[in-house]
Design an enzyme around this catalytic site. Structure first.
Site, short mmCIF file in Angstrom:
data_model
loop_
_atom_site.label_atom_id
_atom_site.label_comp_id
_atom_site.label_asym_id
_atom_site.label_seq_id
_atom_site.Cartn_x
_atom_site.Cartn_y
_atom_site.Cartn_z
CG ASN A 62 -1.81 -1.19 1.30
OD1 ASN A 62 -2.46 -1.55 0.33
ND2 ASN A 62 -1.83 -1.83 2.44
CG HIS A 121 -10.39 -1.76 7.36
ND1 HIS A 121 -9.90 -1.97 8.62
CD2 HIS A 121 -9.47 -2.27 6.50
CE1 HIS A 121 -8.72 -2.56 8.53
NE2 HIS A 121 -8.44 -2.76 7.25
CD GLU A 161 -12.94 1.34 3.87
OE1 GLU A 161 -12.30 1.19 2.82
OE2 GLU A 161 -13.12 0.44 4.69
C1 LIG Z 1 -5.26 -0.33 6.47
C2 LIG Z 1 -6.59 0.22 6.84
C3 LIG Z 1 -6.86 0.63 8.13
C4 LIG Z 1 -5.93 0.40 9.27
O1 LIG Z 1 -4.82 1.21 9.22
P1 LIG Z 1 -3.45 0.68 9.87
O2 LIG Z 1 -2.66 1.91 10.06
O3 LIG Z 1 -2.88 -0.29 8.91
O4 LIG Z 1 -3.83 0.03 11.17
C5 LIG Z 1 -8.07 1.24 8.37
N1 LIG Z 1 -8.99 1.40 7.40
C6 LIG Z 1 -8.76 0.97 6.15
C7 LIG Z 1 -9.79 1.18 5.11
C8 LIG Z 1 -7.56 0.37 5.83
O5 LIG Z 1 -7.34 -0.08 4.59
#
Ligand SMILES: *Cc1c(COP(=O)(O)O)cnc(C)c1O
Length: 414
Positions: free
Chosen positions: A49, A135, A185
């Site tokens: 990512n 998520h 999101e």
């Molecule tokens: C990766 C992700 C998170 C969590 O973030 P981290 O910093 O990896 O814990 C939260 N929401 C979404 C949509 C994500 O893809």
């Protein structure tokens, strides 16, 4: 009695295996911008990512290294005890300025940001409404809050409105509640499509609900200077809770919530994952601050342009090499840096990923519980750090894998 513990776990693991859902960890021995080395394998990775390649950017790495020298490896305490270091405050001021919010607060991870903020805002008697594809951390946080959890069909504003109407009909409590929090999101992590934000903001305002927008996959990538989807659409000021991670396009580690001064004050006083956790490591805060600095320079613009170009070239290559089932064409509104290739069957997705690996490409098979059963997929992610040669390797690998895995052409349509 310990025998029964082991036996119980063995049975559960057998069930996981029988469903084709077994997962295990693979150590990466070395990594560069787009290549992973794991054991004998040297794989071009379309799995990270790190959308802008910032995790290996010299300025970001140096900021982290300098913070270790200046502050040490760890922060030594939680923020409220004695761990609230100047590097953390500097990051938060930079974030608030970047997102044009009054204030911002860092967390150890994006996951911790979600589990901190939702239970701080709502509780039993209140309502949290989440997009079906939101998520896992937002769903977990909603459950943790004790509020009533309702799920609306993915990006379906009519379905959301139906639930908001129902919530408006709930009996009022003494404090004017129940409070209603909508969670969605910016860009969805497994499908790569984006939320119809303007309509959603209008809808939640009409019903007096609050909105939390998780921009984990859009911060740094979308909008002017990478300020995200809300900024791109000029809707930032109408969103109560803006969340993101520092671990994806920013190339560092950590999570954040941005919004009003009152929101951040409430989190400092009420967010349990913030209060009862050691402050993030200084290196992560400093690296993220440096990445935010890069985003707003010409280098940031160039990295975003390059990401768009690579994503488009990669998608063209995959489409040429691999005939996807007709119902798996990427959804409308897709931005490109996350490109799902939906296969359906879990075992076929795994087999395809193995063939791609044999052809020198690392693309993860994503299965239940990350996505719905029967919606297994390969999830490609692109980065500004990919080269044209990487994209050629991807196309060739898909070509070979699709010849060797005829079951993907569901029902022999080919
Ligand atoms: C990766 C992700 C998170 C969590 O973030 P981290 O910093 O990896 O814990 C939260 N929401 C979404 C949509 C994500 O893809």
């Amino acid at each position: 009695m310990s025998g029964s513990f082991e036996e119980t776990l063995r049975q559960r693991l057998e069930a996981v295996r029988a469903q084709g859902l077994w997962r295990s960890l693979r150590p990466v021995d070395n990594r560069s911008a787009s290549v992973l080395e794991a054991g004998r394998h040297r794989l071009v990775s379309f799995a990270g990512n790190d959308y802008l390649g910032f995790s290996l950017h010299p300025a970001v790495m140096e900021a982290g290294a300098r913070a270790v020298r200046d502050w040490g490896a760890g922060s030594a305490a939680s923020r409220l005890i004695s761990g609230s270091l100047a590097v953390h405050h500097h990051l938060e001021e930079t974030l608030a300025e970047f997102l044009r919010t009054e204030s911002a607060l860092g967390f150890a991870t994006g996951h911790a940001a979600a589990t901190g903020v939702i239970p701080a805002l709502v509780g039993p008697g209140d309502v949290v409404v989440v997009d079906r594809l939101a998520h896992a951390c937002c769903v977990d946080a909603a459950r943790l809050s004790g509020a009533k959890l309702r799920v609306f069909r993915h990006n379906d504003l009519d379905d959301l409105e139906r639930i908001l109407r129902w919530a408006s009909g709930l009996p009022r409590d003494a404090s004017g509640g129940p409070r209603v929090l909508v969670v969605t999101e910016g860009v969805f992590s497994m499908d790569g499509d984006s939320v119809p934000l303007a309509g959603l903001v209008e809808l939640k305002e009409r019903h007096g609900a609050w909105l939390m927008l998780d921009e984990a996959h859009s911060t740094g990538v979308l909008g002017p200077e990478g300020r995200g989807l809300a900024a791109e659409l000029g809707l930032g000021e109408r969103i109560e809770v803006r969340m993101g991670t520092l671990g994806k396009a920013l190339g560092a580690s950590g999570g954040f919530i941005a919004g009003s001064r009152a929101l951040i004050d409430l989190l400092v006083n009420r967010a349990r994952s913030f209060i009862f956790s050691t402050a993030p490591v200084p290196a992560a805060a400093a690296a993220a601050t440096a990445a935010l600095g890069l985003l707003v320079t010409r280098e940031g613009d160039e990295a975003r342009a390059r990401l768009r170009w690579i994503a488009a070239a990669g998608a063209r290559g995959v489409t040429r090499a691999f005939q996807e089932p007709a119902d798996s064409v990427p959804p409308e509104g897709s931005v490109g840096h996350i490109r799902p290739v939906i296969v359906g069957d879990e075992a076929v997705a795994v087999a395809l990923a193995e063939r791609l690996k044999a052809a020198g490409v690392w693309v993860p098979a994503i299965r239940h519980p990350t996505v719905a059963r029967g919606a297994a997929r390969l999830r490609l992610t692109f980065s500004a750090a990919h080269t044209e040669a990487d994209v050629d390797v991807l196309e060739q690998a898909f070509h070979r894998a699709s010849i060797d895995t005829p079951t993907t052409r569901s029902g022999g349509a080919a």
